[in-house]
Design a protein around this motif. Structure first.
Motif, mmCIF file in Angstrom:
data_model
loop_
_atom_site.group_PDB
_atom_site.id
_atom_site.type_symbol
_atom_site.label_atom_id
_atom_site.label_comp_id
_atom_site.label_asym_id
_atom_site.label_seq_id
_atom_site.Cartn_x
_atom_site.Cartn_y
_atom_site.Cartn_z
ATOM 1 N N LEU A 190 0.833 -1.206 0.000
ATOM 2 C CA LEU A 190 0.000 0.000 0.000
ATOM 3 C C LEU A 190 0.866 1.253 0.000
ATOM 4 O O LEU A 190 0.566 2.228 -0.697
ATOM 5 C CB LEU A 190 -0.917 -0.006 1.228
ATOM 6 C CG LEU A 190 -1.975 -1.111 1.283
ATOM 7 C CD1 LEU A 190 -2.634 -1.146 2.654
ATOM 8 C CD2 LEU A 190 -3.013 -0.903 0.199
ATOM 9 N N LEU A 191 1.938 1.228 0.780
ATOM 10 C CA LEU A 191 2.811 2.399 0.884
ATOM 11 C C LEU A 191 3.520 2.676 -0.447
ATOM 12 O O LEU A 191 3.553 3.814 -0.913
ATOM 13 C CB LEU A 191 3.830 2.185 1.999
ATOM 14 C CG LEU A 191 4.696 3.387 2.387
ATOM 15 C CD1 LEU A 191 5.057 3.310 3.850
ATOM 16 C CD2 LEU A 191 5.977 3.437 1.564
ATOM 17 N N LEU A 192 4.076 1.626 -1.066
ATOM 18 C CA LEU A 192 4.783 1.808 -2.330
ATOM 19 C C LEU A 192 3.847 2.241 -3.453
ATOM 20 O O LEU A 192 4.230 3.016 -4.328
ATOM 21 C CB LEU A 192 5.507 0.517 -2.712
ATOM 22 C CG LEU A 192 6.746 0.165 -1.894
ATOM 23 C CD1 LEU A 192 7.364 -1.128 -2.404
ATOM 24 C CD2 LEU A 192 7.777 1.294 -1.961
ATOM 25 N N ALA A 193 2.616 1.741 -3.431
ATOM 26 C CA ALA A 193 1.638 2.151 -4.441
ATOM 27 C C ALA A 193 1.332 3.638 -4.320
ATOM 28 O O ALA A 193 1.241 4.357 -5.317
ATOM 29 C CB ALA A 193 0.360 1.326 -4.300
ATOM 30 N N ASP A 194 1.180 4.111 -3.094
ATOM 31 C CA ASP A 194 0.920 5.534 -2.878
ATOM 32 C C ASP A 194 2.127 6.372 -3.287
ATOM 33 O O ASP A 194 1.981 7.449 -3.886
ATOM 34 C CB ASP A 194 0.583 5.765 -1.403
ATOM 35 C CG ASP A 194 -0.033 7.126 -1.153
ATOM 36 O OD1 ASP A 194 -0.903 7.526 -1.938
ATOM 37 O OD2 ASP A 194 0.368 7.793 -0.186
ATOM 38 N N PHE A 195 3.314 5.889 -2.977
ATOM 39 C CA PHE A 195 4.550 6.563 -3.378
ATOM 40 C C PHE A 195 4.632 6.664 -4.903
ATOM 41 O O PHE A 195 4.941 7.727 -5.464
ATOM 42 C CB PHE A 195 5.745 5.783 -2.836
ATOM 43 C CG PHE A 195 7.082 6.418 -3.097
ATOM 44 C CD1 PHE A 195 7.614 7.349 -2.213
ATOM 45 C CD2 PHE A 195 7.802 6.106 -4.235
ATOM 46 C CE1 PHE A 195 8.836 7.941 -2.460
ATOM 47 C CE2 PHE A 195 9.028 6.690 -4.488
ATOM 48 C CZ PHE A 195 9.549 7.613 -3.594
ATOM 49 N N PHE A 196 4.347 5.563 -5.572
ATOM 50 C CA PHE A 196 4.356 5.524 -7.034
ATOM 51 C C PHE A 196 3.329 6.499 -7.606
ATOM 52 O O PHE A 196 3.584 7.190 -8.602
ATOM 53 C CB PHE A 196 4.063 4.099 -7.502
ATOM 54 C CG PHE A 196 3.940 3.940 -8.982
ATOM 55 C CD1 PHE A 196 5.062 4.000 -9.802
ATOM 56 C CD2 PHE A 196 2.703 3.731 -9.569
ATOM 57 C CE1 PHE A 196 4.948 3.858 -11.170
ATOM 58 C CE2 PHE A 196 2.578 3.590 -10.931
ATOM 59 C CZ PHE A 196 3.702 3.644 -11.743
ATOM 60 N N ASN A 197 2.163 6.575 -6.986
ATOM 61 C CA ASN A 197 1.094 7.469 -7.435
ATOM 62 C C ASN A 197 1.540 8.928 -7.381
ATOM 63 O O ASN A 197 1.388 9.680 -8.348
ATOM 64 C CB ASN A 197 -0.142 7.256 -6.558
ATOM 65 C CG ASN A 197 -1.268 8.211 -6.895
ATOM 66 O OD1 ASN A 197 -1.391 8.677 -8.020
ATOM 67 N ND2 ASN A 197 -2.090 8.515 -5.918
ATOM 68 N N ARG A 198 2.091 9.333 -6.251
ATOM 69 C CA ARG A 198 2.471 10.739 -6.080
ATOM 70 C C ARG A 198 3.658 11.101 -6.982
ATOM 71 O O ARG A 198 3.712 12.203 -7.532
ATOM 72 C CB ARG A 198 2.801 11.007 -4.617
ATOM 73 C CG ARG A 198 1.626 10.736 -3.688
ATOM 74 C CD ARG A 198 1.786 11.393 -2.348
ATOM 75 N NE ARG A 198 0.782 10.917 -1.406
ATOM 76 C CZ ARG A 198 -0.493 11.295 -1.409
ATOM 77 N NH1 ARG A 198 -0.917 12.146 -2.312
ATOM 78 N NH2 ARG A 198 -1.339 10.809 -0.501
ATOM 79 N N LEU A 199 4.601 10.182 -7.114
ATOM 80 C CA LEU A 199 5.760 10.450 -7.962
ATOM 81 C C LEU A 199 5.355 10.620 -9.423
ATOM 82 O O LEU A 199 5.757 11.588 -10.088
ATOM 83 C CB LEU A 199 6.770 9.313 -7.827
ATOM 84 C CG LEU A 199 8.023 9.411 -8.717
ATOM 85 C CD1 LEU A 199 8.826 10.658 -8.377
ATOM 86 C CD2 LEU A 199 8.879 8.159 -8.579
ATOM 87 N N SER A 200 4.560 9.686 -9.936
ATOM 88 C CA SER A 200 4.153 9.757 -11.337
ATOM 89 C C SER A 200 3.272 10.976 -11.602
ATOM 90 O O SER A 200 3.404 11.640 -12.640
ATOM 91 C CB SER A 200 3.417 8.477 -11.742
ATOM 92 O OG SER A 200 2.314 8.224 -10.887
ATOM 93 N N ALA A 201 2.366 11.310 -10.659
ATOM 94 C CA ALA A 201 1.509 12.479 -10.838
ATOM 95 C C ALA A 201 2.331 13.764 -10.859
ATOM 96 O O ALA A 201 2.088 14.661 -11.681
ATOM 97 C CB ALA A 201 0.471 12.544 -9.712
ATOM 98 N N THR A 202 3.321 13.854 -9.977
ATOM 99 C CA THR A 202 4.173 15.045 -9.933
ATOM 100 C C THR A 202 4.953 15.215 -11.231
ATOM 101 O O THR A 202 5.033 16.321 -11.794
ATOM 102 C CB THR A 202 5.154 14.956 -8.743
ATOM 103 O OG1 THR A 202 4.413 14.843 -7.529
ATOM 104 C CG2 THR A 202 6.039 16.185 -8.676
ATOM 105 N N ILE A 203 5.508 14.130 -11.733
ATOM 106 C CA ILE A 203 6.283 14.194 -12.974
ATOM 107 C C ILE A 203 5.394 14.594 -14.147
ATOM 108 O O ILE A 203 5.758 15.459 -14.964
ATOM 109 C CB ILE A 203 6.962 12.842 -13.254
ATOM 110 C CG1 ILE A 203 8.040 12.564 -12.205
ATOM 111 C CG2 ILE A 203 7.577 12.813 -14.654
ATOM 112 C CD1 ILE A 203 8.656 11.186 -12.298
#
Length: 474
Positions: A190-203
């Protein structure tokens, strides 16, 4: 009547075709948010069977920390992004926000180096392991992502935000399911999925059209202008930030109080319940709030007498949209959760019965909460959230002291509902609207709807006892 209906349809179609119109912007954001949320709803039954309530509970604590620290590490200056008329002043606000965010995240990293193990133990999130120390990086991305979204909102580029939301939501849900299967439902998924979400959205947001102005952010940097802008919008860190922080803290109270008394699983059940209840709130919020806030700010500057009618119209539309779905979830929550998500989540469905109508009033507040900011009445925002915190704390205190989880969440939901409704009415009062009539109309519609839904359950239970009968509690 037919002529009038035809005229309305023609006007709406014309507005949809007009670039930059309120109707067109709303249609873009609403369609995107609906699609994004639909993806989440379809995959949630899969995710709920992979991850346990305990995993959800530990992840909820981590997310609560991010939410609490967000306002502190930006001093709430992004809340002023829509206000400056001059582009130079807006760019100075961006510069100020970046400096505050970077400085805060560096200090947080140093603080975790000293106090990290103690915090992990106190919050009962040992399952996160060393991933807990990604908090500063997650917070940095959270803040930058929020600032970029507001930048697109200011420039009325709603289509870009919608595209990013859909793409990242699809990718995140896929990652959550795939990685969760590999690690057998560990909270790290769950944590890595959220991390991936925020990183990709920011980029993706950073690579959009506003990237052309990044050079201007650097080129126009001036310490003198930065101090002037910080002083001009000082109400945000001095008044709006405390108000926002009090609100976030009051929202996260159950996350921090339930675990020590009732265990991490109780936090997971509560968090799962709220995540489902907030899906319609989030989809409409993501669609309506950006467009409404931009339109309301513009209206207040140019034709302030139109702001009350715009706000009341949105309030009633949200009420009509939400009253039936939230009534159904409140009455049938235990059944829906047991059938759709599995037996281990049935108690989360019971909790929706305690929290459902609070979520409805939270939906209604989408049309009112921004008014304090637009009218620069931030002190009322602080007072409102202090009231909400006090009522929630009393309810939770009574429930926790009796070691009764049901009573705890029932009092939390009822107190949240009353406080949120009171704040909505105060905003409408500031706009010089007939609050007594609005309140009576709202309560009558909700009461009549929930009575009809409740009667339907009583009537259907003898026909479908296997599904509709209440499961005995241990």
């Amino acid at each position: 009547m037919i002529k009038r209906l035809t005229s309305v349809v023609k006007n709406n179609l014309s507005a949809l075709q007009q670039k930059g119109s309120f109707t067109r912007n709303l249609a873009i954001t609403l369609s995107g948010s609906t699609l994004s949320t639909l993806i989440g709803i379809l995959l949630t039954p899969v995710v709920s069977r992979i991850y346990s309530p305990i995993a959800y509970g530990q992840f909820a604590v981590y997310n609560a920390l991010v939410s609490n620290l967000n306002l502190l590490t930006t001093l709430s200056y992004p809340g002023a992004f829509l206000l400056p008329r001059r582009r130079l002043h807006f760019l100075a606000l961006v510069q100020l926000t970046l400096l505050v965010t970077l400085s805060s995240c560096i200090m947080l990293t140093i603080g975790l180096g000293f106090a990290g193990p103690w915090i992990v133990k106190q919050l009962h999130v040992e399952g996160l392991g060393n991933w807990f120390y990604t908090l500063p990086l997650m917070l940095l991305m959270f803040n930058i992502n929020g600032g970029l979204s507001l930048w697109y909102m200011r420039d009325k580029q709603f289509g870009k935000r919608v595209g990013v939301e859909i793409a990242t939501n699809m990718a995140t849900k896929g990652f959550t399911v795939g990685y969760g299967l590999l690690i057998q439902g560990n909270v790290v998924g769950l944590l890595l999925a959220d991390f991936f979400n925020r990183l990709s959205a920011t980029i993706m947001l950073a690579l959009g059209s506003i990237r052309q102005e990044f050079k201007s952010v650097l080129r126009t940097f001036s310490w003198r202008r930065l101090w002037l802008i910080a002083y001009r919008y000082r109400k945000f860190p001095l008044i709006y930030m405390p108000g926002g922080y009090v609100y976030v803290a009051s929202t996260q109270l159950p996350v921090f109080l339930l675990a020590p008394v009732f265990g991490a699983a109780s936090v997971g059940l509560y968090s799962f319940s709220m995540s489902l209840l907030e899906m319609p709130v989030n989809v409409l919020g993501a669609a309506i709030v950006p467009v409404y806030m931009q339109k309301a700010t513009e209206t207040y500057r140019e034709t302030p007498e139109r702001l009350p009618s715009i706000t009341l119209s949105l309030y009633y539309k949200l009420l009509y949209i939400g009253v039936v779905p939230f009534s159904i979830v409140t009455v049938y929550g235990d059944v829906l959760f047991r059938v759709v998500f599995g037996a281990k989540w049935e108690m989360a469905g019971v909790f929706t019965g305690y929290l459902g109508f609070y979520s409805l009033f939270k939906l209604l507040s989408l049309g009112t909460s921004g008014i304090y900011n637009i009218m620069e009445r931030q002190k009322y925002y602080l007072y409102a959230n202090m009231l909400l915190l006090a009522i929630r704390a009393v309810g939770l205190g009574i429930g926790v002291s009796t070691h009764n989880l049901d009573l705890t969440l029932l009092l939390f939901g009822a107190g949240s509902l009353l406080a949120t409704f009171a704040v909505d009415l105060h905003v409408l009062y500031l706009l010089k609207l007939p609050v007594v009539r609005i309140a009576l109309r709202t309560l009558f519609l909700i009461g009549a709807t929930v009575l009809l839904v409740k009667l339907s359950r009583w009537g259907f239970t003898p026909l479908f006892p296997k599904f509709l009968a209440v499961t005995p509690r241990p």
